[in-house]
Write an enzyme that holds these catalytic residues in place. Structure first.
Site, PDB file in Angstrom:
ATOM      1  N   CYS A 232      16.105   3.035 -36.896  1.00 51.38           N
ATOM      2  CA  CYS A 232      15.405   4.022 -37.725  1.00 51.38           C
ATOM      3  C   CYS A 232      15.941   5.427 -37.433  1.00 51.38           C
ATOM      4  CB  CYS A 232      13.908   3.933 -37.415  1.00 51.38           C
ATOM      5  SG  CYS A 232      12.918   5.313 -37.997  1.00 51.38           S
TER       6      CYS A 232
ATOM      7  N   CYS B 284      13.305   7.814 -36.212  1.00 57.15           N
ATOM      8  CA  CYS B 284      12.951   7.540 -34.813  1.00 57.15           C
ATOM      9  C   CYS B 284      13.965   8.182 -33.873  1.00 57.15           C
ATOM     10  CB  CYS B 284      12.879   6.036 -34.555  1.00 57.15           C
ATOM     11  SG  CYS B 284      11.627   5.193 -35.549  1.00 57.15           S
TER      12      CYS B 284
END
Length: 118
Positions: free
Chosen positions: A36, A39
């Protein structure tokens, strides 16, 4: 591998209950995935917030790719998601928090305001 300190502890299905739910300290858990992009952007911010909070609030991470059972258990629908726990109970959630130190700090500390520092 980087020599920098890791202020965010990785928890797994095997350690989640003991390190998060049974913690005497408020805990913010980032449900994340290494694939991600958001993230990855949030990671240095979480490290900075965790370092600045010290023992006031613990910050942990769960890799939902490795621990899908935890993601399901807490109804995680997207990453990153921060879930705040106090005395084993979810007390707040921030989905895709703004990846700034002030934004993340407010999402975490604001949830525990009055509880974490009393």
């Amino acid at each position: 591998m980087s020599a920098t300190a890791d202020f965010v502890e990785t928890v797994t299905i095997d350690t989640f209950d003991s390190l998060v739910l049974k913690s005497s300290t408020p805990v913010a858990v980032e449900f994340m995935s290494y694939g991600c992009e958001h993230c990855r952007l949030l990671e240095p911010v979480l490290q900075s917030v965790a370092e600045s909070l010290g023992s006031q609030v613990a910050i942990a991470r769960v890799n939902i790719a490795a621990d899908q059972e935890l993601a399901s258990r807490f109804d995680i629908r997207g990453t990153p998601t921060l879930v705040m726990f106090l005395n084993g109970v979810e007390v707040g959630r921030a989905v895709g928090p703004v990846p700034t130190v002030s934004g993340v700090r407010e999402a975490i500390v604001g949830t525990f305001d009055g509880d974490a520092r009393s």
